[in-house]
Design an enzyme around this catalytic site. Structure first.
Site, short mmCIF file in Angstrom:
data_model
loop_
_atom_site.label_atom_id
_atom_site.label_comp_id
_atom_site.label_asym_id
_atom_site.label_seq_id
_atom_site.Cartn_x
_atom_site.Cartn_y
_atom_site.Cartn_z
N CYS A 12 -49.93 -26.96 -10.41
CA CYS A 12 -51.21 -27.65 -10.60
C CYS A 12 -51.34 -28.86 -9.70
O CYS A 12 -52.45 -29.22 -9.29
CB CYS A 12 -51.37 -28.05 -12.07
SG CYS A 12 -50.04 -29.08 -12.71
N GLU B 48 -59.68 -24.27 -7.09
CA GLU B 48 -58.23 -24.14 -7.16
C GLU B 48 -57.83 -22.69 -6.89
O GLU B 48 -58.18 -21.79 -7.65
CB GLU B 48 -57.70 -24.59 -8.52
CG GLU B 48 -56.19 -24.60 -8.58
CD GLU B 48 -55.66 -25.15 -9.90
OE1 GLU B 48 -54.67 -25.89 -9.88
OE2 GLU B 48 -56.25 -24.82 -10.94
N LYS C 50 -47.62 -20.88 -28.06
CA LYS C 50 -47.95 -19.59 -27.48
C LYS C 50 -47.72 -19.68 -25.98
O LYS C 50 -48.50 -20.28 -25.25
CB LYS C 50 -49.41 -19.23 -27.77
CG LYS C 50 -49.68 -17.72 -27.86
CD LYS C 50 -49.44 -16.93 -26.60
CE LYS C 50 -50.57 -17.09 -25.61
NZ LYS C 50 -50.40 -16.18 -24.41
N GLY D 20 -53.69 -25.10 -18.47
CA GLY D 20 -54.17 -23.87 -17.87
C GLY D 20 -55.43 -24.13 -17.06
O GLY D 20 -55.65 -25.24 -16.56
N SER D 21 -56.27 -23.12 -16.95
CA SER D 21 -57.47 -23.22 -16.12
C SER D 21 -58.59 -23.96 -16.85
O SER D 21 -58.63 -23.97 -18.09
CB SER D 21 -57.96 -21.82 -15.75
OG SER D 21 -58.50 -21.17 -16.89
N GLU E 147 -54.69 -30.15 -19.82
CA GLU E 147 -54.27 -30.33 -18.42
C GLU E 147 -54.72 -29.09 -17.69
O GLU E 147 -54.24 -28.00 -17.94
CB GLU E 147 -52.75 -30.52 -18.34
CG GLU E 147 -52.30 -31.13 -17.02
CD GLU E 147 -52.18 -30.11 -15.90
OE1 GLU E 147 -53.16 -29.98 -15.12
OE2 GLU E 147 -51.15 -29.45 -15.82
#
Length: 496
Positions: free
Chosen positions: A293, A393, A184, A237-238, A259
């Site tokens: 990232c 972040e 996805k 992602g977050s 990650e």
């Protein structure tokens, strides 16, 4: 900062099929018939439409992957690797079209030759290196060994900031190990993954081995880790979304790797080569508009050279050119309106907390920018380590400078966030480099470089809230396998 702008929104590529995603080798619409607009972030113009997939589409993709799995699992590993090598060749042959596609949907300028074929060839070379081990036994008529076997149908969710490389890294390792996959991609940048999947089919990778379901994270994305027949997940992602993915996996006891981003420190000692450090640090935080990232967003600098470093960083940032993807610029727009508001919001938070904007801190306006999501490269000084701009972040071109008095304080500040993805150290002293490499809490430590050393096959992943598990390295294929122990004894000896 220099501004360059010009509207252009065209896609002229047979790699893009409008309004369909890939399930079982077929390009199909969403089960519900709805679509999502993919927007050019430089001008908000429509690029293409993709299906708005839901749990029904995920179910169809899982079924297709299940049907493809036995034959793909049983195909010898060298042949699987050969097909991945062929996929890499086709990606390389279509590199210009793929690069233009990703640049347009992400908004980034050109980074030069694609590294994706090289990474995929590395992964392909690991396909037939998956090995078990022989085990010692208590009697000579018994044989013990382990097998490494694929999980079966696995899932992946990737973000929008580098969709092509992330798609290949995740999918390549999973299918090299013999799994079949449902991927996805992010709804903001799904076109490059779909194009990569099209080339995989052309390379001879069988239908159903790679399935790509497009859709929103709350719909198709949420359905994937929650599916009871997904045997392993990968997510990038977050941390907030990663926690939701992990919670969904926990309900089915599905293993996963995560990650989850970073707040990477750039530690500059007084003996550092500033002529090398400053351009690399600015390039690192403005690459992909800071939407990386691994971006080094905190400069932790020896107080003795603090003023000089701030002046040099400001001067370097003011040379960064900003504009749309097709211009020879250094930096493009942010991905969407939400991210644009988020970055500008953090800039305001920094000001309110007492940090000083040295350069940038605004969104360029005027006809030259249209409705694009542009923001100027921004440098903050007088940043306290506890400020939100130094802890959270931002995922934008925002750099914070934090002065420190000595090595121990530098370590405390560098390690003083919830993240631990990448850290850089700038020093000419070998002893300092060794001590810092050991002391920094990060999955990757780079000395005298901003985004990590160009080591072939270097594992990538984080400490703490930056996630767990590693990709890109020699073990990346092994991570998509599970271990089976076999104990074997000859039947004639059983009656003795």
């Amino acid at each position: 900062m220099t501004i360059i702008s010009n509207d252009r929104t065209t896609i002229d590529s047979d790699l893009v099929v409008d309004g369909v995603h890939l399930i079982g080798g077929d390009w199909v619409s969403a089960a519900a018939g709805e679509t999502i607009d993919v927007i050019n972030p430089a001008n908000r113009q429509l690029i293409a439409r993709v299906p708005r997939g839901t749990a029904d589409d995920v179910e169809a993709a899982v079924q297709a992957a299940e049907q493809a799995f036995p034959a793909w699992r049983d195909l010898n590993a060298t042949e699987r690797g050969r097909l991945l090598f062929r996929w890499a060749d086709l990606i390389e042959q279509n590199a210009e079209a793929l690069d233009e596609l990703e640049r347009q949907e992400v908004g980034r300028p050109s980074w030069g030759p694609l590294g994706t074929p090289r990474q995929l060839r590395f992964i392909a070379g690991q396909a037939d290196k998956v090995q078990g081990v022989s085990l010692p036994t208590y009697s000579p008529d018994t044989l013990g060994f382990t097998l490494r076997e694929p999980y079966g149908v696995v899932g992946g969710i990737i973000p929008w900031n580098a969709p092509g490389p992330m798609f290949v890294t995740e999918v390549g390792a999973a299918i090299a190990a013999g799994n079949t996959m449902v991927m996805k991609p992010a709804e903001d940048a799904p076109l490059t993954p779909l194009a990569m999947a099209k080339l995989a089919l052309e390379a001879g990778i069988p239908p159903g081995v790679i399935n790509v379901v497009t859709g929103y994270g709350t719909e198709a994305g949420a359905a994937l880790p929650a599916h009871p027949r997904i045997r392993r997940m990968g997510f990038t992602g977050s941390p907030q979304t990663g926690a939701l993915v992990m919670e969904a996996c926990a309900r089915n006891l599905t293993p996963l790797h995560l990650e989850l981003g970073g707040k990477s420190p750039q530690v500059i000692f007084s003996d550092a080569d500033l002529d090398a450090a400053v351009p690399a640090i600015v390039a690192g935080i403005t690459l992909n508009t800071g939407q990386i990232c691994a971006a080094g967003s905190r400069v932790v600098v020896d107080r003795r050279i603090h003023a000089e470093v701030v002046d040099r960083l400001a001067a370097q940032m003011q040379t960064v050119t900003v504009g749309p993807w097709h211009e020879p610029v250094n930096m493009g727009p942010l991905i969407n309106a939400k991210q644009h508001a988020r970055v500008l919001g953090y800039i305001e938070l920094g000001k309110e907390a007492g940090a000083e904007v040295v350069t940038g801190g605004v969104a360029p306006t005027g006809d030259r920018f249209g409705d694009g999501f542009f923001v100027a490269p921004t440098l903050f000084d007088k940043v306290d380590p506890d400020m939100r701009i130094a802890q959270e972040e931002i995922f934008g071109p925002v750099l914070s400078v934090i002065p420190v008095d000595d090595e121990q304080e530098a370590i405390r500040v560098a390690n003083g966030t919830d993240y631990g993805l990448v850290a850089s150290v700038w020093t000419r002293d070998l002893g300092t480099a060794v001590r810092m490499s050991r002391a920094l809490q990060a999955g990757q430590v780079a000395v005298n470089t901003a985004l990590g050393a160009p080591a072939i096959g270097a594992p990538f992943g984080g400490y703490k809230n930056s996630g767990f598990g590693r990709t890109m390295g020699a073990d990346s294929v092994l991570d998509w396998t599970q271990v089976k122990t076999v104990s074997m004894r000859e039947a004639a000896s059983l009656g003795r």
